[in-house]
Design an enzyme around this catalytic site. Structure first.
Site, short mmCIF file in Angstrom:
data_model
loop_
_atom_site.label_atom_id
_atom_site.label_comp_id
_atom_site.label_asym_id
_atom_site.label_seq_id
_atom_site.Cartn_x
_atom_site.Cartn_y
_atom_site.Cartn_z
N GLU A 83 0.79 -1.23 0.00
CA GLU A 83 0.00 0.00 0.00
C GLU A 83 0.83 1.28 0.00
O GLU A 83 0.37 2.30 -0.52
CB GLU A 83 -0.94 0.00 1.21
CG GLU A 83 -1.99 -1.11 1.20
CD GLU A 83 -3.02 -0.93 0.10
OE1 GLU A 83 -3.15 0.19 -0.44
OE2 GLU A 83 -3.69 -1.92 -0.26
N SER A 342 -28.37 -25.52 53.72
CA SER A 342 -27.52 -25.71 54.91
C SER A 342 -26.17 -25.01 54.80
O SER A 342 -25.31 -25.21 55.67
CB SER A 342 -27.29 -27.21 55.14
OG SER A 342 -28.50 -27.87 55.44
#
Length: 689
Positions: A83, A342
């Protein structure tokens, strides 16, 4: 002549100064528009910076802030070679590249190579416009402006964040995650070339498009990289042989409930750092999904793993199936208020030990006992006579726990829990805490239970569990003394593992719990470093035959994901080692125990039976059942799942009309406090059946 030259020079200088001032004014009036860079995805990451769960932006795009150092050098080298070879030397515009592109268009009548630099592409990505000559001039001006304000790496990072990758994917990180399934920090040459190629025509080249020329364009990128010397012929050939991905992958969704909550609590675009261990989170979620194979919908699972030394949460799953609507998977059950069964018993024991009200070797009477209108019984309906408190806690006997809470005081217990940041929740906030707390007659969350057990494992010091990398200031509260905490931990370490599972290599203590009507199954355990909590049940609170021992089996498997760190053995010089002192040999209870000639029994329904009833109210005679007792001393008191039923004085039976199907425990208590229980299952009767 000199005067004319001086005047000309002064004029040119003034003109230049005017141009500079004009550009400065334009730069101030029209600064670079960075809004698209700021409108990025909120992402939640683990303790190592790896993605747990990203979120789309408000416009539905996956766009992650990406820096140069986040990306593989392979990609950067290929990008610049294809690019913008002169990226680090030009001022934002490459005049030679522009001239070459124009001449190629004029000669070939089509675009052969682009003249846009990466900086110009960034300008276009920041402010998308139709491809016109005017737009190109604006891009040039903006590119020069960007180069004036930012260094090269910042501009390159802008491109890495905004480059289109097909569909609603923007940026190299989003592209790598969606098409390749991993972060862009480790890209092969073939993968890097694909991500370089996609922005050239993202809609046309996306790999999941049928007959897309993606491979041809990627191979062209590889060929140009080879020509530029970025890739060797061998590397380029190997990259060309790599197949192109043909489907888009889903974005990561680890710890979805936690991620969703943290994303909502932070500004859009924030990167939220957590204490979660990504690998451990993956293992926990996989294990919970496997656990669902043994439980039918709508039952779900939730779990937390924490380091009790540091107080950090390492893994957290609010459900085992986030996307499963049948299981209400999107509800975070780590924060849902439920009956703890419990699981509060070890905290009651620890506070009683700390207050020197009892000792692990203290003998308690496990027998039918009545506290005014409250007559608790054990899970299986039997009684065991004299037991030590160590045995009572290990076997989760109810009567000794209630007796301890009676001595300690339910109000004192609830108040202490609130003081350390673990408040209990009551259906009526104005109610006075009472003895049913010991057996789960109160509400709490999995997060609070894990926090409490982390305190027991940490010498009685409770601190809020931390889940983010920037936690609020930590406060520490003393729940109990180190000696009392160690005594309870030593007792829990003697609990036998679930049937079929071998004891863990490292010493481990844990407690299970089952709530009324089997709505919740709990297991909370800890070793020398880690604490694990597992919940199972229905999000809607329905009965589901969920029991703590099932959750314990899953908890044991979760501990298998962790390195073994043994729980310390209780020191011999501990005040809670050995025999109980003379003043604590036996636990005196203030309940009423009265002898009966014959304990009561439930004549109907028979324990274990299934009751087929009309729950819709169509046939009143079939809407309920007569409960009948024999023996004992009247008057009887009837309870279903711990809730009283209205009955006539001295009557031997009463009417019960359940409102929903499921499992229930029917209990009858006579005048002496003796009781009997029967577990039954209610099934809905079909109309006309």
């Amino acid at each position: 002549m000199r005067r004319r030259l001086a005047q000309t020079g002064a004029g040119l200088g003034l003109l230049l100064l005017s141009v500079v001032l004009l550009l400065a004014v334009l730069d101030r009036v029209y600064p670079p528009d960075l809004r698209r860079l700021q409108d990025v995805s909120t992402i939640v990451v683990d303790r190592n910076g790896h993605l747990l769960r990203p979120f789309r932006t408000d416009d539905g795009v996956w766009r992650f802030t990406t820096r140069v150092e986040d990306v593989s050098p392979h990609y950067i080298d290929l990008l610049l070679a294809i690019e913008d070879r002169h990226f680090y030397s030009h001022p934002g515009v490459d005049p030679l590249a522009l001239l070459r592109a124009c001449l190629q268009v004029a000669w070939h009548r089509h675009v052969v190579s682009g003249g846009s630099t990466l900086t110009m592409q960034v300008a276009r990505l920041l402010e998308p416009r139709p491809r016109t000559l005017t737009a190109k001039l604006i891009e040039i001006a903006r590119a020069l402006q960007l180069e004036w304000h930012y260094d090269k790496n910042a501009i390159l990072s802008f491109y890495l964040t905004l480059a289109p990758m097909g569909g609603n994917l923007e940026g190299v990180r989003a592209g790598a995650m969606a098409w390749l399934g991993h972060e862009p920090a480790s890209l092969s040459a073939a993968e890097a070339a694909l991500l370089v190629a996609l922005p050239q025509a993202p809609s046309k080249l996306r790999p999941d498009r049928e007959n897309a020329p993606t491979q041809a364009i990627r191979d062209r990128v590889l060929a140009r990289a080879e020509e530029a010397g970025v890739l060797s012929p061998a590397d380029a050939s190997a990259a060309r042989a790599t197949p192109i991905p043909v489907r888009r992958l889903t974005m990561p969704m680890l710890a979805p409930h936690l991620s969703e909550r943290l994303a909502a609590a932070n500004p859009s675009g924030t990167t939220v750092h957590t204490t979660i261990d990504g690998a451990l989170q993956t293992g926990l979620e996989r294990m919970l999904r496997q656990g669902l194979h043994d439980v039918p919908a709508p039952v779900n699972l939730a779990a937390i793993i924490a380091d009790h030394r540091s107080g950090t949460i390492l893994a957290q799953a609010g459900s085992a199936a986030y996307m499963d609507q049948r299981r209400s998977g999107m509800i975070d059950m780590t924060r849902a208020i439920r009956s703890p069964g419990s699981t509060l018993k070890p905290l009651i024991y620890a506070m009683a030990f700390d207050a020197r009200l009892a000792h692990p070797a203290t003998i308690a009477r496990d027998a039918a006992t009545r506290y005014f209108d409250y007559a608790p019984h054990n899970f299986d309906g039997s009684f065991n006579g004299d037991v030590t408190l160590r045995e009572a806690l290990q076997f989760s006997l109810n009567l000794p726990a209630v007796a301890l809470l009676d001595r300690l005081g339910p109000v004192a217990f609830a108040t202490r829990m609130k003081e350390v940041g673990l408040p209990l929740t009551f259906q009526n906030p104005n109610v006075t805490p009472a003895l049913p707390i010991a057996l789960g007659g109160v509400g709490t969350t999995l997060t609070d239970l894990v926090t409490a057990y982390a305190g027991l494992a940490n010498g009685g010091i409770v601190r809020p569990l931390v889940e983010t990398g920037t936690p609020p200031p930590q406060s520490e509260e003393t729940l109990v003394s180190p000696d009392a905490a160690a005594a309870v931990a030593d007792i829990l370490a003697g609990v036998a593992p679930p049937t079929g599972l071998a004891p863990r290599q490292a010493r481990l203590g844990f407690k299970t719990g089952t709530s009324y009507r089997f709505r919740d199954g709990w297991a909370i355990g800890f070793d020398g470093r880690y604490v694990v909590g597992v919940w199972m049940g229905r999000a809607d609170g329905g009965s589901c035959n969920c029991v703590g021992i099932k959750a314990a089996a899953i908890m044991q498997h979760v501990f298998g994901l962790l390195p073994p760190v043994a729980l310390p053995v209780l020191p011999q010089n501990s005040p809670f080692a050995g025999d109980a002192p003379a003043t604590l040999v036996r636990l005196d209870t203030r309940g009423l125990r009265m002898p009966g000639t014959k304990p009561p029994t439930i004549a109907f329904p028979i324990a274990g039976s299934a009751l087929l009833l009309d729950l819709n109210g169509g046939d009143p005679k079939m809407a309920g059942v007569a409960l009948r007792a024999e023996g004992g001393t009247r008057p009887y008191r009837w309870l279903v799942d711990g809730r009283s039923l209205t009955s006539d004085t001295f009557a031997t039976q009463t009417w019960w009309a359940p409102r929903e199907p499921g499992f229930s425990t029917i209990t009858v208590v006579d005048a002496t406090g003796a009781s009997a229980s029967a577990n039954v299952r209610v099934l809905p009767r079909e109309p006309g059946g």
